[in-house]
Design a protein around this motif. Sequence first.
Motif, short mmCIF file in Angstrom:
data_model
loop_
_atom_site.label_atom_id
_atom_site.label_comp_id
_atom_site.label_asym_id
_atom_site.label_seq_id
_atom_site.Cartn_x
_atom_site.Cartn_y
_atom_site.Cartn_z
N ILE A 136 0.83 -1.21 0.00
CA ILE A 136 0.00 0.00 0.00
C ILE A 136 0.86 1.26 0.00
O ILE A 136 0.63 2.20 -0.77
CB ILE A 136 -0.96 -0.01 1.20
CG1 ILE A 136 -2.02 -1.12 1.03
CG2 ILE A 136 -1.64 1.35 1.37
CD1 ILE A 136 -2.85 -1.37 2.26
N ILE A 137 1.91 1.27 0.84
CA ILE A 137 2.81 2.43 0.89
C ILE A 137 3.53 2.60 -0.44
O ILE A 137 3.65 3.70 -0.99
CB ILE A 137 3.82 2.29 2.04
CG1 ILE A 137 3.09 2.32 3.39
CG2 ILE A 137 4.87 3.39 1.98
CD1 ILE A 137 3.96 1.97 4.58
N TYR A 194 1.18 3.95 -3.08
CA TYR A 194 0.95 5.39 -2.91
C TYR A 194 2.10 6.19 -3.51
O TYR A 194 1.89 7.21 -4.18
CB TYR A 194 0.81 5.72 -1.42
CG TYR A 194 0.68 7.20 -1.16
CD1 TYR A 194 -0.55 7.85 -1.29
CD2 TYR A 194 1.79 7.97 -0.79
CE1 TYR A 194 -0.67 9.22 -1.06
CE2 TYR A 194 1.68 9.33 -0.56
CZ TYR A 194 0.45 9.94 -0.69
OH TYR A 194 0.35 11.30 -0.47
N TRP A 250 1.79 8.88 -6.58
CA TRP A 250 2.23 10.26 -6.36
C TRP A 250 3.22 10.70 -7.42
O TRP A 250 3.11 11.80 -7.99
CB TRP A 250 2.84 10.39 -4.97
CG TRP A 250 3.33 11.78 -4.68
CD1 TRP A 250 2.59 12.86 -4.31
CD2 TRP A 250 4.69 12.24 -4.77
NE1 TRP A 250 3.40 13.97 -4.15
CE2 TRP A 250 4.68 13.62 -4.42
CE3 TRP A 250 5.91 11.63 -5.08
CZ2 TRP A 250 5.86 14.37 -4.39
CZ3 TRP A 250 7.07 12.38 -5.07
CH2 TRP A 250 7.04 13.74 -4.72
N SER A 274 9.56 2.85 -4.53
CA SER A 274 8.17 2.48 -4.26
C SER A 274 7.81 1.17 -4.95
O SER A 274 7.13 0.31 -4.38
CB SER A 274 7.22 3.59 -4.74
OG SER A 274 7.48 4.79 -4.05
N THR A 283 6.77 -2.27 -3.10
CA THR A 283 5.53 -2.99 -3.43
C THR A 283 5.83 -4.44 -3.80
O THR A 283 5.13 -5.35 -3.38
CB THR A 283 4.82 -2.29 -4.60
OG1 THR A 283 4.58 -0.92 -4.25
CG2 THR A 283 3.49 -2.96 -4.91
#
Length: 319
Positions: free
Chosen positions: A109-110, A113, A117, A272, A276
């Motif tokens: 989830i982080i 995001y 972004w 990111s 993930t």
Amino acid sequence: GRTRMQSVFLGVFVSLLGNSLIGSSFSVMKVAHDSNKDGGSYLRIPTWWAGTLLMILGEAGNLVAYTLAKPSLISPLGAISVVVNVPVGWLVLGEKPSMRNMLGCMMSIIGGYGIVWVVASGSVDRPTMTAAEFEALLFQPAFMVFLAISFGESIDLIWSGRRTVMTYVMVCSLLGGVSVLSIKAVSSFVLLTLQGDNQFLTLVPFTTLPILAFTLMLQIKYLNMALAEFGTPEVVPIYYVTFTSCAVIGSSILYGDLSETSHQNVAVFVFSFLLTAAGVWLVSRGSVRKEETRARSASLGQSPYAHGEELEDDMEALL
């Protein structure tokens, strides 16, 4: 502009919804498999139809999402299907998530995001393109090299006859990257045609459509072969990383998704994505340990908690 950003976030929302339906379909289909103990036709099982419908709706959502936002934004969000399967599996199958599952979900989830972004903040996007614009993009030297590598390596792997997880997954990923780019183009042609600007007057759409159908067919075939021989926990993490990498690289070359992104944001995007991918791996490994425990118990005709396996499960929950 503001309208474009609304389209991007609508694409993200549709992708999240579609991947949530796909993740839910995994658990519903598992109920169908568990109930079909006599090996009969799945067509007579309502839960099989329910799972299939969820899968179709989810994939349709992803197709719509590709028309609204960049492939480099939508492709990584496929991790949500793995994440959603954890709470749905708990509700539908009674599979209590371990700490490893929950940590993997949080990481995914982080990471997701961070991807949204970075890509959504980029200024370069092509919501729709004409057949002539797409043709001009196709003949970029860098993209011709990308196509040559994708098709050349896929042919080499198929003809090699190797039956390894990397062989199957790389064929899926290389062809899947081409499929994603084709979907974006075809959806643009259809949308512009519906708006009164007919794009089917040249050979470009009629060349792109067969390529899309061919790559999708082979992608589905080899993904099913990989899942049949190696299982979901081993295939899913590798497929997620390789497919997303091919889709992001191809989209960045063809559509220039990250061409105006700063070096700092590119670093955030890569971090990111890796975060993930690590989360997907943790969730998948948590699932395989549970399946191995059940399989060993069934083969011995024992309870899953015989001979210290209760302790093993307790330790697994801590991991």
